[in-house]
Design a protein around this motif. Sequence first.
Motif, mmCIF file in Angstrom:
data_model
loop_
_atom_site.group_PDB
_atom_site.id
_atom_site.type_symbol
_atom_site.label_atom_id
_atom_site.label_comp_id
_atom_site.label_asym_id
_atom_site.label_seq_id
_atom_site.Cartn_x
_atom_site.Cartn_y
_atom_site.Cartn_z
ATOM 1 N N MET A 1 0.851 -1.168 0.000
ATOM 2 C CA MET A 1 0.000 0.000 0.000
ATOM 3 C C MET A 1 0.901 1.237 0.000
ATOM 4 O O MET A 1 1.808 1.350 0.798
ATOM 5 C CB MET A 1 -0.898 -0.022 1.242
ATOM 6 N N GLN A 2 0.636 2.134 -0.928
ATOM 7 C CA GLN A 2 1.414 3.363 -1.003
ATOM 8 C C GLN A 2 1.051 4.287 0.145
ATOM 9 O O GLN A 2 -0.008 4.163 0.754
ATOM 10 C CB GLN A 2 1.154 4.061 -2.328
ATOM 11 N N SER A 3 1.928 5.263 0.401
ATOM 12 C CA SER A 3 1.669 6.178 1.511
ATOM 13 C C SER A 3 0.413 7.009 1.265
ATOM 14 O O SER A 3 -0.317 7.313 2.207
ATOM 15 C CB SER A 3 2.874 7.086 1.743
ATOM 16 N N ASN A 4 0.142 7.367 0.008
ATOM 17 C CA ASN A 4 -1.086 8.112 -0.297
ATOM 18 C C ASN A 4 -2.317 7.287 0.035
ATOM 19 O O ASN A 4 -3.298 7.797 0.578
ATOM 20 C CB ASN A 4 -1.133 8.512 -1.770
ATOM 21 N N ASP A 5 -2.265 6.005 -0.322
ATOM 22 C CA ASP A 5 -3.394 5.122 -0.069
ATOM 23 C C ASP A 5 -3.620 4.929 1.424
ATOM 24 O O ASP A 5 -4.754 4.936 1.896
ATOM 25 C CB ASP A 5 -3.172 3.762 -0.743
ATOM 26 N N ALA A 6 -2.539 4.742 2.162
ATOM 27 C CA ALA A 6 -2.655 4.578 3.616
ATOM 28 C C ALA A 6 -3.199 5.844 4.266
ATOM 29 O O ALA A 6 -4.016 5.780 5.182
ATOM 30 C CB ALA A 6 -1.295 4.220 4.208
ATOM 31 N N ARG A 7 -2.768 7.000 3.780
ATOM 32 C CA ARG A 7 -3.249 8.266 4.319
ATOM 33 C C ARG A 7 -4.744 8.445 4.035
ATOM 34 O O ARG A 7 -5.498 8.875 4.905
ATOM 35 C CB ARG A 7 -2.444 9.423 3.710
ATOM 36 N N ILE A 8 -5.178 8.086 2.840
ATOM 37 C CA ILE A 8 -6.596 8.195 2.501
ATOM 38 C C ILE A 8 -7.416 7.237 3.357
ATOM 39 O O ILE A 8 -8.488 7.598 3.854
ATOM 40 C CB ILE A 8 -6.813 7.953 0.991
ATOM 41 N N HIS B 1 -7.653 8.759 6.807
ATOM 42 C CA HIS B 1 -8.506 9.947 6.834
ATOM 43 C C HIS B 1 -9.974 9.634 6.554
ATOM 44 O O HIS B 1 -10.823 10.507 6.697
ATOM 45 C CB HIS B 1 -7.981 10.994 5.851
ATOM 46 N N THR B 2 -10.271 8.417 6.144
ATOM 47 C CA THR B 2 -11.672 8.025 5.978
ATOM 48 C C THR B 2 -12.153 7.140 7.125
ATOM 49 O O THR B 2 -13.279 7.288 7.588
ATOM 50 C CB THR B 2 -11.893 7.287 4.641
ATOM 51 N N THR C 1 -21.985 5.435 6.642
ATOM 52 C CA THR C 1 -21.718 5.411 5.204
ATOM 53 C C THR C 1 -21.578 6.815 4.647
ATOM 54 O O THR C 1 -20.660 7.105 3.865
ATOM 55 C CB THR C 1 -22.833 4.649 4.457
ATOM 56 N N VAL C 2 -22.465 7.707 5.044
ATOM 57 C CA VAL C 2 -22.383 9.098 4.585
ATOM 58 C C VAL C 2 -21.095 9.752 5.069
ATOM 59 O O VAL C 2 -20.421 10.467 4.312
ATOM 60 C CB VAL C 2 -23.636 9.888 5.036
ATOM 61 N N VAL C 3 -20.717 9.492 6.304
ATOM 62 C CA VAL C 3 -19.466 10.050 6.836
ATOM 63 C C VAL C 3 -18.276 9.483 6.064
ATOM 64 O O VAL C 3 -17.349 10.214 5.708
ATOM 65 C CB VAL C 3 -19.339 9.785 8.345
ATOM 66 N N TRP C 4 -18.264 8.183 5.799
ATOM 67 C CA TRP C 4 -17.162 7.571 5.055
ATOM 68 C C TRP C 4 -17.032 8.217 3.678
ATOM 69 O O TRP C 4 -15.930 8.597 3.256
ATOM 70 C CB TRP C 4 -17.376 6.067 4.902
ATOM 71 N N ILE C 5 -18.141 8.339 2.951
ATOM 72 C CA ILE C 5 -18.092 8.889 1.596
ATOM 73 C C ILE C 5 -17.630 10.345 1.628
ATOM 74 O O ILE C 5 -16.805 10.771 0.805
ATOM 75 C CB ILE C 5 -19.452 8.728 0.894
ATOM 76 N N GLY C 6 -18.136 11.129 2.565
ATOM 77 C CA GLY C 6 -17.702 12.517 2.682
ATOM 78 C C GLY C 6 -16.235 12.637 3.043
ATOM 79 O O GLY C 6 -15.496 13.455 2.474
ATOM 80 N N ALA C 7 -15.788 11.820 3.982
ATOM 81 C CA ALA C 7 -14.378 11.848 4.390
ATOM 82 C C ALA C 7 -13.473 11.381 3.256
ATOM 83 O O ALA C 7 -12.377 11.916 3.066
ATOM 84 C CB ALA C 7 -14.171 10.988 5.630
ATOM 85 N N GLN C 8 -13.936 10.399 2.489
ATOM 86 C CA GLN C 8 -13.130 9.920 1.370
ATOM 87 C C GLN C 8 -13.033 10.988 0.287
ATOM 88 O O GLN C 8 -11.954 11.206 -0.281
ATOM 89 C CB GLN C 8 -13.726 8.637 0.795
ATOM 90 N N ALA C 9 -14.117 11.678 0.013
ATOM 91 C CA ALA C 9 -14.076 12.757 -0.972
ATOM 92 C C ALA C 9 -13.130 13.866 -0.513
ATOM 93 O O ALA C 9 -12.332 14.386 -1.296
ATOM 94 C CB ALA C 9 -15.481 13.313 -1.190
ATOM 95 N N ALA D 1 -10.591 13.555 1.589
ATOM 96 C CA ALA D 1 -9.220 13.045 1.573
ATOM 97 C C ALA D 1 -8.648 13.055 0.159
ATOM 98 O O ALA D 1 -7.477 13.396 -0.037
ATOM 99 C CB ALA D 1 -9.178 11.639 2.159
ATOM 100 N N HIS D 2 -9.454 12.705 -0.823
ATOM 101 C CA HIS D 2 -8.980 12.722 -2.205
ATOM 102 C C HIS D 2 -8.731 14.144 -2.689
ATOM 103 O O HIS D 2 -7.793 14.390 -3.442
ATOM 104 C CB HIS D 2 -9.962 12.013 -3.135
ATOM 105 N N MET D 3 -9.570 15.079 -2.263
ATOM 106 C CA MET D 3 -9.370 16.474 -2.670
ATOM 107 C C MET D 3 -8.111 17.061 -2.041
ATOM 108 O O MET D 3 -7.414 17.858 -2.656
ATOM 109 C CB MET D 3 -10.580 17.324 -2.301
ATOM 110 N N LYS D 4 -7.814 16.682 -0.810
ATOM 111 C CA LYS D 4 -6.654 17.219 -0.096
ATOM 112 C C LYS D 4 -5.350 16.515 -0.458
ATOM 113 O O LYS D 4 -4.278 17.055 -0.238
ATOM 114 C CB LYS D 4 -6.867 17.120 1.429
ATOM 115 N N ALA D 5 -5.437 15.301 -0.988
ATOM 116 C CA ALA D 5 -4.231 14.545 -1.328
ATOM 117 C C ALA D 5 -3.541 15.181 -2.523
ATOM 118 O O ALA D 5 -4.182 15.612 -3.481
ATOM 119 C CB ALA D 5 -4.596 13.095 -1.655
ATOM 120 N N LYS D 6 -2.254 15.261 -2.444
ATOM 121 C CA LYS D 6 -1.468 15.809 -3.546
ATOM 122 C C LYS D 6 -0.881 14.641 -4.332
ATOM 123 O O LYS D 6 0.288 14.296 -4.186
ATOM 124 C CB LYS D 6 -0.392 16.722 -2.996
#
Length: 145
Positions: free
Chosen positions: A1-8, A11-12, A109-117, A119-124
């Motif tokens: 697992m890459q560091s970006n994936d682990a961070r996402i 964060h979810t 589920t709503v919290v997971w989806i919102g947090a995942q969105a 996390a993806h927006m904040k990930a570089k």
Amino acid sequence: MQSNDARILLHTAAPTAAVGALAVAASAVFAGGKGAIGAVFGVVLVLLLMGMGLGVLQWVAKSLPLLFQGIGLVLYVVQLLLMVVFVAVFKNATFFNPRAFAITLVVATVVWIGAQARAHMKAKIFYVDPAAPEAQKSETAGSTT
């Protein structure tokens, strides 16, 4: 697992677990012990289903990047359908409160989806490899003589 994936994943899963703890406490207060058990079951189900889905998406992104968006859409539909199936199967359960289970399942589920969105927006994450043009240039260049 890459560091970006682990961070996402972190964060979810962390906000979902925090909201799940609040849901367990609220269910214990309003529905008693069976409500708390239902809420725990709902949070664990969301963490498992959505976590496995994120793992599948990471695998698809690495091995089949052209199918990533389509597989992602199908995956989310399957996850939501599985949750509906779990709610239908356990609607008459007696070992926990089905209403607390269903409410916690939806909220988590709503919290997971919102947090995942978020996390993806904040990930570089680079969508273009900055080192690739140099590598391609040297490989595709003809002979210099």
